[in-house]
Scaffold this active site. Structure first.
Site, PDB file in Angstrom:
ATOM      1  N   ASP A 119      36.302  42.272  49.745  1.00 41.25           N
ATOM      2  CA  ASP A 119      37.235  43.350  48.874  1.00 41.25           C
ATOM      3  C   ASP A 119      36.227  43.986  47.656  1.00 41.25           C
ATOM      4  O   ASP A 119      36.095  45.177  48.019  1.00 41.25           O
ATOM      5  CB  ASP A 119      38.497  42.691  48.717  1.00 41.25           C
ATOM      6  CG  ASP A 119      39.228  43.266  50.348  1.00 41.25           C
ATOM      7  OD1 ASP A 119      38.604  42.970  51.263  1.00 41.25           O
ATOM      8  OD2 ASP A 119      40.441  43.034  50.145  1.00 41.25           O
ATOM      9  N   CYS A 179      36.939  34.778  43.591  1.00 43.49           N
ATOM     10  CA  CYS A 179      37.096  35.859  41.824  1.00 43.49           C
ATOM     11  C   CYS A 179      38.093  34.861  40.962  1.00 43.49           C
ATOM     12  O   CYS A 179      39.253  34.272  41.992  1.00 43.49           O
ATOM     13  CB  CYS A 179      37.594  36.592  42.081  1.00 43.49           C
ATOM     14  SG  CYS A 179      35.898  38.152  43.139  1.00 43.49           S
ATOM     15  N   CYS A 212      38.380  34.263  50.509  1.00 42.52           N
ATOM     16  CA  CYS A 212      39.263  34.860  50.243  1.00 42.52           C
ATOM     17  C   CYS A 212      39.991  36.015  50.781  1.00 42.52           C
ATOM     18  O   CYS A 212      39.867  36.146  52.697  1.00 42.52           O
ATOM     19  CB  CYS A 212      37.390  35.652  49.139  1.00 42.52           C
ATOM     20  SG  CYS A 212      36.586  34.792  48.737  1.00 42.52           S
ATOM     21  N   ASP A 213      40.342  36.828  50.496  1.00 45.32           N
ATOM     22  CA  ASP A 213      41.332  38.072  50.246  1.00 45.32           C
ATOM     23  C   ASP A 213      41.625  37.814  52.303  1.00 45.32           C
ATOM     24  O   ASP A 213      42.774  37.062  51.988  1.00 45.32           O
ATOM     25  CB  ASP A 213      39.781  39.150  50.697  1.00 45.32           C
ATOM     26  CG  ASP A 213      39.719  39.124  48.542  1.00 45.32           C
ATOM     27  OD1 ASP A 213      38.225  39.330  49.121  1.00 45.32           O
ATOM     28  OD2 ASP A 213      40.839  39.725  47.963  1.00 45.32           O
ATOM     29  N   LYS A 214      40.901  38.937  52.835  1.00 46.58           N
ATOM     30  CA  LYS A 214      41.273  38.877  54.227  1.00 46.58           C
ATOM     31  C   LYS A 214      41.936  37.590  54.784  1.00 46.58           C
ATOM     32  O   LYS A 214      42.839  37.384  55.970  1.00 46.58           O
ATOM     33  CB  LYS A 214      41.973  40.040  54.763  1.00 46.58           C
ATOM     34  CG  LYS A 214      41.643  40.881  54.635  1.00 46.58           C
ATOM     35  CD  LYS A 214      42.986  41.739  53.270  1.00 46.58           C
ATOM     36  CE  LYS A 214      42.975  42.252  52.403  1.00 46.58           C
ATOM     37  NZ  LYS A 214      42.154  42.026  51.606  1.00 46.58           N
ATOM     38  N   SER A 228      44.718  45.759  45.203  1.00 52.23           N
ATOM     39  CA  SER A 228      43.405  44.616  44.453  1.00 52.23           C
ATOM     40  C   SER A 228      44.687  43.534  44.233  1.00 52.23           C
ATOM     41  O   SER A 228      45.631  43.686  43.109  1.00 52.23           O
ATOM     42  CB  SER A 228      42.659  44.528  43.920  1.00 52.23           C
ATOM     43  OG  SER A 228      42.343  43.663  43.592  1.00 52.23           O
ATOM     44  N   GLU A 251      43.141  49.067  49.686  1.00 49.11           N
ATOM     45  CA  GLU A 251      43.035  48.465  47.949  1.00 49.11           C
ATOM     46  C   GLU A 251      42.555  49.568  46.543  1.00 49.11           C
ATOM     47  O   GLU A 251      41.932  50.301  47.008  1.00 49.11           O
ATOM     48  CB  GLU A 251      42.900  47.709  47.728  1.00 49.11           C
ATOM     49  CG  GLU A 251      43.256  46.238  48.356  1.00 49.11           C
ATOM     50  CD  GLU A 251      42.083  44.853  47.931  1.00 49.11           C
ATOM     51  OE1 GLU A 251      43.397  43.862  48.346  1.00 49.11           O
ATOM     52  OE2 GLU A 251      41.699  45.224  47.529  1.00 49.11           O
TER      53      GLU A 251
END
Length: 555
Positions: free
Chosen positions: A79, A192, A120-122, A470, A444
């Site tokens: 992202d 992150c 991560c993320d999705k 985000s 985002e």
């Protein structure tokens, strides 16, 4: 009988066995279960670059425990790299591709059990959606969080870089200082280092019962991460023998627990979108009102970056998610502490074995950051189906805010307006046509929110959008406004200069015009349409549901 016997038992399956032999299987393997390992290794995501090596001890332990590891790959979108340009349209849609692709591999080859290796993320929610849908024995182990960076004794992370752009534009720092932050913000592999979406979801996986303790917080570069991986390789065989399935764990009560912990730890607002989607895949109906009920009685015990200087490694050092569970249970704030997990222990038992809250990174219930939760759902004439705000990242002076609208019909327009000085103190920045359909893909808004913070407007300006934020966003930022503008939602008829009231304590968001005026505007409203050049995104727009339903694809 194993599921995989359908592809490896009997005379009629000789061709199947021939193909399996070409993959390295031997006679003795045809009596063993096939354990799928969904590995999201990819070279362009820092949270995933190490997963090719990370998965090896998992495979070793599966073999030692009597299974045959079948590794396959899953796509991923970073992202942060996709942010602020056309690529971000693909981030949320990738969640659906991930779920569908895992279902495809598992069902096509009739795998017996599944180990998911996201980070991560999705990728995390996509795998969780597939898990709920498939309902075969499954366990999760993430690649672990990144360590925070350091610039002259100050902790920095990815959000420091995004906000540094606004600081540079505002003349607060020089370009060489921004470059220094850029060079040190992401010092290791891993997701992150703040309580952004990736780490929020990895932490919640522990509460959903699908990840072992430490899954969400043990750093990627910590030797304990390999120990965790090896435990997972052994434990999947126990789950298979006991026929422990995801839907045994993913009940209404489990989602209550997940939202309670998410709210207490000040997780990303994206977790609401994803948990709603996972619940629907598990056959659990969960509405936004229920989240608010939990939020109003759950204290905020943690503020992790971007809401403070603490990072995930600090949370891990004081006991991680089990210690948050312990403090919530002590105060009677975890709704269902005796829910089972893939560890073979209940949440209560896991909590009992963890350290007490340290009082700083994890505050005690007698001294919370707030008596109410770090995430809230707002309703009103501007968001009849609801919208979401991460209250843990909101300045106390902004919990109630009344300002004049300044409207932008895309993220790009908003960034230009913010950095170009059009946005002034007292404004409510309205970014629309960025929802699941209108975006498409519900991009985002980290770039505009970071620009607002970097330019020193974080306690003077609010932002609302039918897009999303985000997990690194902070400030009075309200997202997921539903219905979205592209579906005829009221956000589409807001005009420059309109007064908007955001009242987080009362869970209200209102466009301050008369009912008659709002009705008149909506009757005349024809949503804008965008030319979408991608066939995949055109299909996505036709099928995607409202953010209030998790933005899942509806067949």
């Amino acid at each position: 009988m194993l599921r995989s016997d359908k592809v490896k038992k009997g005379i009629e399956r000789s061709p199947h066995r021939a193909l399996l032999r070409a993959c390295g299987l031997k006679d003795e393997d045809f009596d063993k279960p096939l354990i799928g390992i969904a590995n999201s290794y990819i070279d362009i995501i820092p949270g995933h670059v190490h997963l090719r090596e990370f998965v090896q001890p998992i495979k070793e332990e599966v073999r030692k425990a009597g299974g045959v590891p079948i590794e396959f790959n899953v796509i991923g979108v970073d992202d942060g790299i996709a942010m602020g340009h056309y690529g971000m349209h693909y981030s949320l849609p990738s969640r659906e591709l991930i779920a569908d692709s895992i279902e495809t591999v598992v069902e096509a080859h009739q795998l017996d059990a599944l180990i998911c290796v996201p980070n991560c993320d999705k990728i995390v929610p996509g795998m969780l959606m597939a898990t709920a849908r498939l309902n075969i024995p499954t366990i999760f182990v993430s690649g672990g969080p990144m360590l925070a960076g350091d610039v002259n004794g100050r902790k920095v992370d990815l959000i420091s870089v995004f906000e540094g752009i606004g600081q540079l534009k505002a003349g607060k720092i020089e370009e060489r200082e921004l470059k220094l932050i850029e060079e040190h913000a992401c010092p290791t592999c891993g997701s992150c280092s703040g309580m952004f979406t990736a780490n929020s979801m990895n932490c919640i996986t522990e509460v959903l019962g699908l990840g072992l303790p430490g899954n969400g917080t043990v750093p990627a570069v910590d030797p304990r991460r390999e120990i965790l991986a090896r435990q997972v390789g052994r434990q999947i065989m126990e789950l298979l023998r006991g026929d422990v399935r995801p839907r045994d764990l993913l009940t209404l009560e489990t989602f209550d627990n997940a939202f309670a912990v998410d709210i207490a730890m000040g997780g990303s607002s994206n977790t609401i979108l994803h948990l709603l989607a996972i619940a629907r895949e598990a056959g659990v109906e969960y509405d936004l009102d229920r989240i608010n009920h939990i939020s109003k009685k759950t204290p905020t015990l943690c503020k992790i970056s971007p809401a403070s200087h603490y990072h995930i490694q600090d949370l891990d050092n004081v006991g991680g998610i089990p210690s948050i569970l312990k403090e919530l249970i002590r105060g009677g704030y975890l709704p269902h502490p005796d829910r089972p997990t893939v560890s073979g222990k209940t949440l209560r038992q896991i909590a009992q074995e963890s350290p007490d809250a340290d009082g700083e990174v994890i505050r005690r219930i007698e001294d919370p950051y707030s008596k109410e939760g770090g995430i809230a759902v707002l309703f009103g004439n501007l968001a009849p189906e609801g919208c979401v705000v991460k209250t843990a990242g909101v300045d106390p002076s902004m919990l109630v805010f009344r300002g004049r609208a300044i409207c932008f019909d895309s993220e790009e327009e908003a960034i230009d307006g913010i950095l170009g000085g059009k946005v002034k103190p007292g404004h409510v920045v309205v970014i629309r046509y960025e929802g699941p359909k209108g975006g498409p893909g519900m991009r985002e808004m980290l770039s505009p929110t970071s620009a607002i913070m970097g330019m020193g407007l974080g306690d003077k300006v609010a932002l609302i959008t039918d897009g999303r934020f985000s997990g690194g966003t902070r400030g009075a930022c309200v997202g997921h406004i539903a219905p979205e503008a592209a579906m005829g939602g009221p956000i589409g008829v807001v005009q420059d200069g309109d007064e908007i009231l955001i009242d987080i304590p009362r869970r209200r968001i209102e466009l301050l015009v008369s009912q008659e005026e709002l009705k008149k505007r909506l009757e005349r409203f024809v949503p804008k349409s965008k030319e979408i050049r991608s066939p995949w995104l055109r299909r996505y727009v036709k099928l995607v549901s409202s953010s209030s339903k998790g933005a899942i694809l509806e067949a």
